[in-house]
Design a protein around this motif. Structure first.
Motif, PDB file in Angstrom:
ATOM      1  N   ASP A 150       0.710  -1.320   0.092  1.00 50.06           N
ATOM      2  CA  ASP A 150      -0.048   0.019   0.047  1.00 50.06           C
ATOM      3  C   ASP A 150       0.951   1.137  -0.049  1.00 50.06           C
ATOM      4  O   ASP A 150       1.952   1.234   0.860  1.00 50.06           O
TER       5      ASP A 150
ATOM      6  N   VAL B 144      -4.807   5.826  -1.287  1.00 53.46           N
ATOM      7  CA  VAL B 144      -3.949   4.467  -1.154  1.00 53.46           C
ATOM      8  C   VAL B 144      -4.076   3.970  -2.511  1.00 53.46           C
ATOM      9  O   VAL B 144      -5.021   3.700  -3.028  1.00 53.46           O
TER      10      VAL B 144
ATOM     11  N   THR C 285      -3.007   0.491  -4.031  1.00 56.11           N
ATOM     12  CA  THR C 285      -2.702  -0.823  -3.537  1.00 56.11           C
ATOM     13  C   THR C 285      -1.910  -1.650  -4.850  1.00 56.11           C
ATOM     14  O   THR C 285      -2.817  -1.573  -5.903  1.00 56.11           O
TER      15      THR C 285
END
Length: 178
Positions: free
Chosen positions: A106, A168, A170
């Motif tokens: 992440d 974020v 990922t």
């Protein structure tokens, strides 16, 4: 006025073409050669933005290979940094959380700008949604970033933040990380 409108339309057409290409490739998953060192990419972006008077603070990390092409990652990260700058942020902060068990990383990208109002949180990834239409915003940057990342099983989402905007990213770790 005409020249300004022409420049805005050229940007819009360029973004639309990029979005169309990304959507056309959305069903193709990258091969094993489709990887990049995200830590190295961020360091090069830090230099790029430093020259423009914008700070990109990056948590120290060893080389970190992820399963996504460099150009796709660069487009997504630039869109986030450019959006931050355009709303008045002076600095973005990048922190990594690696999950070796699930082979994920992440990447948290947070800025010191005004943040995303809660009422707009569900709309910011929609194509053509913008709060800066009067300043030439097309509303395609975040949508384009998300669409480009999707074929690589990467996700871009808004994250909770007490101050500024936070996202974020990922990504799957590339197999060469160990």
């Amino acid at each position: 006025n005409i020249l300004g409108d022409l420049e805005r339309l050229e940007r819009l057409v360029g973004r639309l073409l990029a979005l169309a290409r990304a959507e056309a490739q959305a069903e193709i998953f990258p091969g094993k050669d489709s990887q990049a060192d995200i830590a190295e990419l961020l360091l090069s972006l830090r230099e790029h933005y430093r020259q423009q008077g914008y700070r990109l603070e990056i948590e120290e990390t060893p080389p970190l290979l992820v399963a996504a092409p460099r150009d796709v990652l660069e487009t997504g990260l630039r869109n986030l940094a450019d959006n931050s700058r355009e709303v008045g942020a002076k600095t973005s902060f990048v922190v990594f959380e690696v999950d070796p068990v699930n082979q994920l990383v992440d990447v948290f990208i947070c800025d010191d700008g005004p943040g995303v109002p809660e009422a707009l949180a569900d709309s910011i990834f929609e194509p053509f949604f913008t709060t800066r239409k009067n300043k030439g915003g097309t509303g395609l940057g975040l949508s384009l970033a998300r669409t480009l990342l999707a074929p690589h099983k990467a996700e871009l989402d808004l994250a909770d933040s007490d101050r500024g905007a936070a996202f974020v990213l990922t990504l799957h770790l590339a197999r060469k990380n160990g």
